[in-house]
Write an enzyme that holds these catalytic residues in place. Structure first.
Site, PDB file in Angstrom:
ATOM      1  N   ARG A 175      10.722  53.926  39.177  1.00 41.29           N
ATOM      2  CA  ARG A 175       9.094  53.609  38.059  1.00 41.29           C
ATOM      3  C   ARG A 175       9.716  52.663  36.676  1.00 41.29           C
ATOM      4  NH1 ARG A 175       8.056  58.920  39.198  1.00 41.29           N
ATOM      5  NH2 ARG A 175       6.387  59.641  41.155  1.00 41.29           N
ATOM      6  N   GLU A 177       8.868  21.588  35.216  1.00 39.76           N
ATOM      7  CA  GLU A 177       8.073  22.373  34.037  1.00 39.76           C
ATOM      8  C   GLU A 177       8.375  21.996  32.513  1.00 39.76           C
ATOM      9  OE1 GLU A 177       5.946  25.313  35.306  1.00 39.76           O
ATOM     10  OE2 GLU A 177       6.506  26.229  37.315  1.00 39.76           O
ATOM     11  N   LYS A 213       7.437  28.731  25.846  1.00 41.76           N
ATOM     12  CA  LYS A 213       6.287  29.641  26.821  1.00 41.76           C
ATOM     13  C   LYS A 213       6.355  31.364  25.969  1.00 41.76           C
ATOM     14  CE  LYS A 213       6.443  31.633  31.348  1.00 41.76           C
ATOM     15  NZ  LYS A 213       7.184  31.560  32.747  1.00 41.76           N
ATOM     16  N   GLU A 267      -1.701  37.920  31.252  1.00 46.18           N
ATOM     17  CA  GLU A 267      -2.879  36.651  31.285  1.00 46.18           C
ATOM     18  C   GLU A 267      -4.269  37.030  31.789  1.00 46.18           C
ATOM     19  OE1 GLU A 267      -1.027  34.514  34.529  1.00 46.18           O
ATOM     20  OE2 GLU A 267      -3.031  33.789  35.180  1.00 46.18           O
ATOM     21  N   ARG A 275      -2.659  32.670  28.526  1.00 44.58           N
ATOM     22  CA  ARG A 275      -1.113  32.364  29.165  1.00 44.58           C
ATOM     23  C   ARG A 275      -2.093  31.960  30.868  1.00 44.58           C
ATOM     24  NH1 ARG A 275       3.475  37.098  30.934  1.00 44.58           N
ATOM     25  NH2 ARG A 275       4.122  35.336  32.257  1.00 44.58           N
ATOM     26  N   ASN A 292      -0.405  27.869  33.839  1.00 44.64           N
ATOM     27  CA  ASN A 292      -0.347  27.283  35.585  1.00 44.64           C
ATOM     28  C   ASN A 292      -1.266  26.296  34.943  1.00 44.64           C
ATOM     29  OD1 ASN A 292      -0.216  30.255  36.714  1.00 44.64           O
ATOM     30  ND2 ASN A 292      -1.864  30.498  35.949  1.00 44.64           N
ATOM     31  N   HIS A 321      -1.194  24.462  38.828  1.00 44.50           N
ATOM     32  CA  HIS A 321      -0.094  24.910  39.652  1.00 44.50           C
ATOM     33  C   HIS A 321      -1.449  25.305  40.329  1.00 44.50           C
ATOM     34  CE1 HIS A 321       3.009  25.383  36.948  1.00 44.50           C
ATOM     35  NE2 HIS A 321       4.159  26.119  37.683  1.00 44.50           N
ATOM     36  N   HIS A 380       0.423  25.925  44.130  1.00 43.99           N
ATOM     37  CA  HIS A 380       0.463  27.206  45.210  1.00 43.99           C
ATOM     38  C   HIS A 380      -0.569  26.576  46.166  1.00 43.99           C
ATOM     39  CE1 HIS A 380       1.187  29.719  40.525  1.00 43.99           C
ATOM     40  NE2 HIS A 380       2.124  29.608  41.960  1.00 43.99           N
ATOM     41  N   HIS A 431       9.346  23.886  44.260  1.00 41.42           N
ATOM     42  CA  HIS A 431       7.887  24.669  43.644  1.00 41.42           C
ATOM     43  C   HIS A 431       7.965  23.260  42.490  1.00 41.42           C
ATOM     44  CE1 HIS A 431       5.068  26.709  41.546  1.00 41.42           C
ATOM     45  NE2 HIS A 431       6.469  27.004  40.111  1.00 41.42           N
TER      46      HIS A 431
END
Lengths: 382, 382
Positions: B129, B193, B234, B244, B248, B252, B255, B259, B274
Site C-alpha cells: 500500500r 515537451e 512543471k 488535476e 494541471r 495536457n 495531448h 493520445h 510519445h
C-alpha cells in the site's frame, strides 16, 4: 422482547477523516434506499462489483434502486472467495469499470463481503488514478471490519494484502437485514472481529459480548448494536492513524497468527475462513502474552472460553488438515507486512482491553511458543 | 565556448508539496553519487526497476553506487517499450519487489524512461500500500516530464494511463550525462515537451528555445538549463494542482490529439513515439485554436515552424502508415480521461504562452477540423 422494526433513521457512525470524512450507516433495509443516497453524492453512473453468490441475492434490488434514482448502473461479478483477490480479477474488474465508462465523478460500489470490498475498493483507487467508491458490505465480517478504514488490496504470491491502496469510501451502507441469509459459520467468523474490539481497548464491550453473543449471532437488535459499536471502535482508530504508522496496528490483534494460519492453509476457506483464523489468532495472542509474563493466565483463558462458546476455533489442533509446523508458521509471519527492519512485531496484551504494540519480539520465543501450541492436543486452550 | 565541466553542485528544483516536498536535482554525473543520496533517505534496501535497454548501460553503475553506500540493492528489468505498461508487467514487477523483501521504509528506484518511471512508480504506490520511490530518468522526455509530478500508471485496453496512482517520488535525480547516449530521435521527442512549457505560459522561454534548440539537442550546457527550466515549470503547476482538479490540465496541451494518435497507431513506437505525437498534437492544438478564432494564425505557424525545424513531425500526413480517420481519432479522444460528463475538453491557446482549459468543445467542430487536417498533403502545417 420488543419487536425489531425497520428504524426510521439508521445509526450514523461518522468517520472524521480530514478532507475525506464519510458516514457509516447501520440499519435494516438500507439497500432499498441506496439509489437515493448515492444520487446525493452527485454521481451520474455506478459500477457495482459483486460476486456470484451475492449478486443473485441482492444485485437486482441494488441496480433497481440505483436506476430508480436516475443513475446509470452496471454490474460486474467475480467468483466468490479469496481467489478473486488476484491480479487477474483486478485487471478484469478495472477493465469492466472502464468499459462501463465510469468517469472521475462517478462511483464504484462494492456489494459483498471482504473480498469484494477489498478488490472493488482497490479497483476504484486505481481506475483513472482514483474514483469514489461506496461499500455495501453483506457479511458480518465486512460490516464490522473490512468495509471501514480504507484498506484495499489483493493478495500476492508473497502473502495476503501485499498489494493495495489506502482509499477511503465516500459512504458505507451496512444493511443488517442482509445478514439474515448468512450461514452460521460466516456469522461466527464475523463475530471474532467484534470480540476483537473489546479485547483491544474496551473490556466493558467484551463483557457485553459475553452476555449477548447469542442474540448477536441470532440476528436480534443486539446485532445492530454490535455492528455500530464495532464501526465506532474501528473508526476511532483509523481517524487517529489512517496509514498505520502507529496505533492502527492494534487492529491487527490476533492477525499475525491469523495471516500465517491462512497462508499455511493456502487460503482454503473449506479449511479456515479469515474470522476463524482470527479467533485462533486472538486466543494465541493472549496465551503468548501470558507465556511472556505480560498477561494474567485467567484473562487468556477467559478469551479462549468465550470464543469457543460462540462456536469458534481457538487452538491449532482445530485447523482441519493441520496448521503446518512451527517453522512454516514462523516463515509465513516473517513475510507478513508487519515485519520492520527484519524484526517481528506482535500485538500483545496486558489483559482484556489492554492490548499494545510489541516490536522486537525474538523469533526464538515465537518458535518455542508455537512448538508448545502444536504439542497440545486437549483443551488446554480453553 | 566555455567547457562543460561536472558542476560541483547540481541545480536543485524544489517541489513544494505540503507534507511530501521533494527535490529534483539536475546535473551531470549524478548517477555515481546516487547511493549516498539514497542512503540519506534512511532506507535499508532498494529495488531498482529498469528495462533491457537501459540496465546494460547504467544498471551496474547504479547498483555499485547503492551497495557502496550500504544499501541492499537488486535489479528488476522489463522489456523496453510501451508494452511494459501492462497488467502482466505490473504484477511481475510488484512480485519481484516483494521477493526482494522491500519493506515500508525502503525504496523502489526507477532507472529508465517514461515507461519505466510510470510502471515502477505505480508498483511503488501499491506494494505494501505504498513504499517510497526515487526517479532516475534516463531520457530527455522523462527528465522534463514524466519523472516530475507523481502521475504513475499503466495502459488499459480502453486507453493510455487509465489505471494508476498519484504517488510522488521522494527524490528525482536527472543526470544529464545519461542523455549523451540517446538516439537523436529520442532527444527530439523529449524536446517537444520542453517546447510545450513555453507554449503553455512562457513565451520568453519559447523564444529561448527558438534560439538555442540546436545546443539543447546537441548536449551543451543549454540542455541542462532546458531540463531545469522544464522541471521548474512543471513543478509549479503540480504544486498548484496535484490531482488535476484544475490548472494541471494545462500540461495536457497537445495531448488530447497526441493520445488519440498513439491509440490509432497502436502505441507502435516504430511509427510514433510519445514526443512525436505531442509535437503533432501541439501544432494541431494551435491550428485548432486558430480555426476557432481564438489564436492568431501567425502564432500557430510559428509553433509548427519551430517544431519542424527541430526535426519533429507537425502534420497528420507525417504519421508513418497514416493517422487513421477523423472518426477513429474522435473515438479515441472520447475514451480519453479528460472527458467529463460526456463532453470534450481541450487545452487551447490564445497565442504562444497563452494556453487555457476549454471544456465543452463540440464534437462537430473537432470532426470538421480533423477532416481538413487529413485532407492537406502539402506543407500547410508549417
Amino acid at each position: 422482547m420488543t419487536p425489531d422494526p425497520v428504524p426510521a433513521v439508521p445509526t450514523r457512525v461518522p468517520v472524521a477523516l480530514e478532507g475525506r470524512a464519510y458516514d457509516i450507516l447501520v440499519g435494516r433495509g438500507l439497500l432499498a434506499g441506496a439509489g437515493e443516497r448515492l444520487a446525493a453524492l452527485k454521481a451520474r453512473a455506478a459500477a457495482v462489483v459483486s460476486d456470484d453468490n451475492v449478486a443473485p441475492l441482492h444485485g437486482d434490488a441494488l441496480l433497481a434502486s440505483l436506476r430508480g434514482a436516475g443513475l446509470r448502473a452496471d454490474l460486474v461479478t467475480v467468483p466468490p472467495g479469496e481467489g478473486s483477490k488476484s491480479w487477474a480479477s483486478l485487471a478484469r474488474v478495472c477493465d469492466a469499470i472502464l468499459g462501463h465508462r465510469i468517469e472521475r465523478g462517478d462511483l464504484v460500489v462494492a456489494l459483498g463481503g471482504g473480498v469484494v470490498g477489498d478488490l472493488a475498493g482497490f479497483a476504484a483507487a486505481i481506475v483513472r488514478r482514483g474514483v469514489r467508491f461506496v461499500q455495501i458490505p453483506t457479511s458480518l465480517l465486512a460490516q464490522v471490519d473490512s468495509s471501514v478504514g480504507g484498506k484495499t488490496g489483493i493478495n500476492s504470491a508473497h502473502g495476503k494484502n501485499l498489494v493495495g491502496a489506502f482509499h477511503q469510501p465516500s459512504l458505507v451502507l451496512a444493511d443488517t437485514a442482509l445478514l439474515d441469509t448468512l450461514p452460521l459459520r460466516e456469522a461466527r467468523a464475523g463475530y471474532a472481529e467484534v470480540v476483537k474490539y473489546g479485547l483491544i481497548d474496551d473490556e466493558a464491550f467484551f463483557g457485553w459480548c459475553e452476555a449477548h453473543w447469542e442474540r448477536v449471532l441470532g440476528g436480534g437488535p443486539e446485532r445492530d448494536q454490535a455492528v455500530a459499536q464495532s464501526c465506532r471502535a474501528k473508526a476511532a482508530v483509523v481517524v487517529r492513524d489512517e496509514r498505520e504508522d502507529g496505533d492502527r496496528a492494534l487492529l491487527n490483534l490476533g492477525h499475525t497468527f491469523a495471516h500465517a494460519l491462512e497462508r499455511v492453509t493456502a487460503y482454503d476457506s473449506r479449511r479456515l475462513v479469515h474470522g476463524e483464523a482470527v479467533a485462533i489468532g486472538l486466543a494465541l495472542a493472549f496465551r503468548f502474552s501470558t507465556r511472556l509474563g505480560l498477561c494474567p493466565g485467567q484473562d487468556a483463558r477467559r478469551v479462549a472460553a468465550h470464543l469457543a462458546r460462540a462456536g469458534l476455533p481457538t487452538r491449532l489442533a482445530e485447523v482441519p488438515g493441520g496448521a503446518g509446523t512451527p517453522e512454516a508458521l514462523l516463515d509465513a509471519m516473517a513475510q507478513d507486512k508487519k515485519v520492520k527492519d527484519g524484526q517481528l512485531t506482535f500485538i500483545l496484551a496486558r489483559g482484556i482491553g489492554r492490548s499494545f504494540i510489541a516490536p522486537g519480539i525474538a523469533a526464538a520465543d515465537v518458535r518455542a511458543f508455537l512448538a508448545e501450541a502444536f504439542a497440545e492436543t486437549g483443551d488446554a486452550g480453553s
